[in-house]
Design an enzyme around this catalytic site. Structure first.
Site, PDB file in Angstrom:
ATOM      1  N   ALA A  88      56.427  30.847 107.874  1.00 26.30           N
ATOM      2  CA  ALA A  88      57.079  29.598 107.467  1.00 26.30           C
ATOM      3  C   ALA A  88      58.208  29.879 106.484  1.00 26.30           C
ATOM      4  O   ALA A  88      58.315  30.976 105.932  1.00 26.30           O
ATOM      5  CB  ALA A  88      56.046  28.681 106.793  1.00 26.30           C
ATOM      6  N   GLN A  89      59.032  28.866 106.299  1.00 28.16           N
ATOM      7  CA  GLN A  89      59.875  28.770 105.111  1.00 28.16           C
ATOM      8  C   GLN A  89      58.934  28.101 104.115  1.00 28.16           C
ATOM      9  O   GLN A  89      58.583  26.925 104.267  1.00 28.16           O
ATOM     10  CB  GLN A  89      61.105  27.919 105.446  1.00 28.16           C
ATOM     11  N   SER A 131      50.180  21.492 104.670  1.00 31.30           N
ATOM     12  CA  SER A 131      50.161  21.453 103.207  1.00 31.30           C
ATOM     13  C   SER A 131      49.806  20.053 102.714  1.00 31.30           C
ATOM     14  O   SER A 131      50.109  19.053 103.374  1.00 31.30           O
ATOM     15  CB  SER A 131      51.563  21.831 102.714  1.00 31.30           C
ATOM     16  N   TYR A 155      60.579  20.308 103.531  1.00 27.06           N
ATOM     17  CA  TYR A 155      59.438  21.182 103.854  1.00 27.06           C
ATOM     18  C   TYR A 155      58.274  20.342 104.361  1.00 27.06           C
ATOM     19  O   TYR A 155      57.690  20.620 105.413  1.00 27.06           O
ATOM     20  CB  TYR A 155      59.048  21.957 102.584  1.00 27.06           C
ATOM     21  N   ASN A 184      46.462  23.878  96.568  1.00 23.02           N
ATOM     22  CA  ASN A 184      47.221  24.850  95.775  1.00 23.02           C
ATOM     23  C   ASN A 184      46.515  26.208  95.817  1.00 23.02           C
ATOM     24  O   ASN A 184      45.631  26.485  95.007  1.00 23.02           O
ATOM     25  CB  ASN A 184      47.348  24.380  94.318  1.00 23.02           C
ATOM     26  N   ILE A 215      56.096  24.532  80.785  1.00 23.44           N
ATOM     27  CA  ILE A 215      55.385  23.435  81.468  1.00 23.44           C
ATOM     28  C   ILE A 215      56.275  22.205  81.419  1.00 23.44           C
ATOM     29  O   ILE A 215      56.738  21.809  80.348  1.00 23.44           O
ATOM     30  CB  ILE A 215      54.037  23.137  80.770  1.00 23.44           C
ATOM     31  N   PHE A 216      56.512  21.606  82.592  1.00 19.35           N
ATOM     32  CA  PHE A 216      57.297  20.371  82.643  1.00 19.35           C
ATOM     33  C   PHE A 216      56.393  19.194  82.298  1.00 19.35           C
ATOM     34  O   PHE A 216      55.280  19.083  82.819  1.00 19.35           O
ATOM     35  CB  PHE A 216      57.890  20.154  84.038  1.00 19.35           C
ATOM     36  N   ARG A 223      45.588  19.060  89.630  1.00 20.05           N
ATOM     37  CA  ARG A 223      45.823  19.850  90.834  1.00 20.05           C
ATOM     38  C   ARG A 223      44.500  20.439  91.305  1.00 20.05           C
ATOM     39  O   ARG A 223      43.617  20.718  90.503  1.00 20.05           O
ATOM     40  CB  ARG A 223      46.771  21.025  90.534  1.00 20.05           C
TER      41      ARG A 223
END
Ligand code: NAD
Length: 330
Positions: A88-89, A131, A155, A184, A215-216, A223
């Site tokens: 995959a990409q 995904s 994606y 994940n 960390i944003f 997750r």
């Protein structure tokens, strides 16, 4: 039936088999006595790495080539019982910069594999790595397989398109297909060259190099991190069960952790590195999915699978691996 008996002497093709998920699967299949062939083009953007299969190199066949090359892939598909289609990409972040490449790899290539199978060997089972991204924002629901999809990146749109192709070819032509929506994943044999997908490995590298991990936001988003050995076990058990044919199956651990907790775990286990909190960059915020908690009861109803690794155990095992082998992955 013992799962290893199911795979013994089966002819198995793994597209993208030199990468993270594919190579971990290949090791297990080889140990079961399967006849494994890998096709992988070692595109430097992704995680393909001959080192990943170094210790089993004489027990499987590796073809370096592109899955889009129909003259190359057709005989491999004609001559196989199960194809694990993983090439995959892989970067959802890159997908907007390389839209047509993403379309070609994440959608068209799946259609092409289906067409070859339809024309030559309707018995070939296709196992596809989709995904959690196909869902988009979960809006704090626990996500089961019936939650409506609303992909936020090219994606994810193209992964969803592949899902639709697979389900249509299953219902129209009876081709056995299984679609896993993976949450994940992290673990051994994953590329640590960049941070465009799979942050756990990247952060382990950052901590090992005593760097600052950014960390944003507040890092509180949930997750579902799943260790690679648990993923491979779930692939193997579900694929061996004919009741999985034609199904979309969530593949996560069933446990959710805060993003920031994952990073703190890494820093504690590795014993170096530090955290810096910054605001979300605009281009990330748009595609950020928010909390993501997944319902894995379908997977459990199809198999007697349960995850064996807690996040802490998985990070520890991954760190032990890269302590010895980091240079092969950066
Ligand atoms: N890593 C994740 O976070 C994640 C999450 C959900 C789903 N997935 C899916 O799982 C699959 C495997 O991902 P991974 O994490 O093992 O990534 P990876 O980068 O380690 O492996 C992908 C492999 O595909 C190969 N590849 C790419 N383009 C190819 C082409 N044109 N022809 C032949 N080979 C090609 C690469 O060389 C690489 O070995 C992918 O389909 C990915 O979208 C990954």
């Amino acid at each position: 039936m013992n799962v290893s008996t199911y795979y013994r002497e089966k002819r198995i093709l793994i597209t993208g088999g030199l990468g993270f998920l594919g190579s971990n699967l290949a090791h297990k299949l080889v140990s079961f006595g399967a006849n494994v062939t890998i096709i992988d083009n070692l595109d430097p953007l992704y995680g393909g790495n001959l080192y990943n299969v170094g210790s089993v190199r004489d027990k499987l066949k590796v073809i370096i080539g592109d899955i889009q090359d129909e003259s190359l892939i057709t005989p491999l598909l004609v001559d196989c019982d199960i194809v694990f289609h993983f090439a995959a990409q892989v970067s959802y972040i890159d997908s907007l910069n390389i839209p047509f490449r993403d379309l070609d790899l994440n959608a068209r290539a799946t259609l092409s594999i289906l067409e070859i199978i339809r024309k030559h060997n309707l018995q070939t089972k296709i196992v596809f790595s989709s995904s959690r991204m196909v869902i988009g924002k979960s809006n704090n629901r626990i996500v089961d397989e019936s939650v409506p999809t609303n992909p936020l990146s090219l994606y994810a749109i193209h992964k969803l398109t592949s899902e639709k192709y697979l389900l249509m070819y299953h219902s129209d032509f009876g081709i056995p297909v299984i679609i896993f929506r993976i949450t994940n994943p992290y673990g051994v044999r994953q590329q640590l060259k960049h941070n465009k997908y799979s942050l756990v490995g990247w952060f382990i590298r950052m901590a090992m190099e005593n760097k600052t991990i950014t960390i944003f936001g507040d890092g509180k988003q949930l997750r579902d991190y799943i260790y690679v050995e648990d993923i491979i076990e779930a692939f193997l058990l579900s694929t061996a069960n004919p009741k999985s044919n034609g199904e979309i199956i969530n593949l996560g651990s069933g446990y959710s952790s805060e993003f920031g907790e994952m990073v703190k775990n890494i820093i504690r286990i590795v014993g170096s590195g530090e955290i810096k909190y910054v605001d979300w960059p605009a281009n990330y915020e748009r595609i950020e999915t928010g909390n993501f908690q997944v319902d894995i009861s379908k997977l459990k109803s199809l198999t007697d699978w349960a995850p064996s690794f807690t996040l802490e155990q998985g990070i520890r095992q991954t760190y032990e691996y890269y302590k010895l082998k980091l240079s092969h992955y950066i």
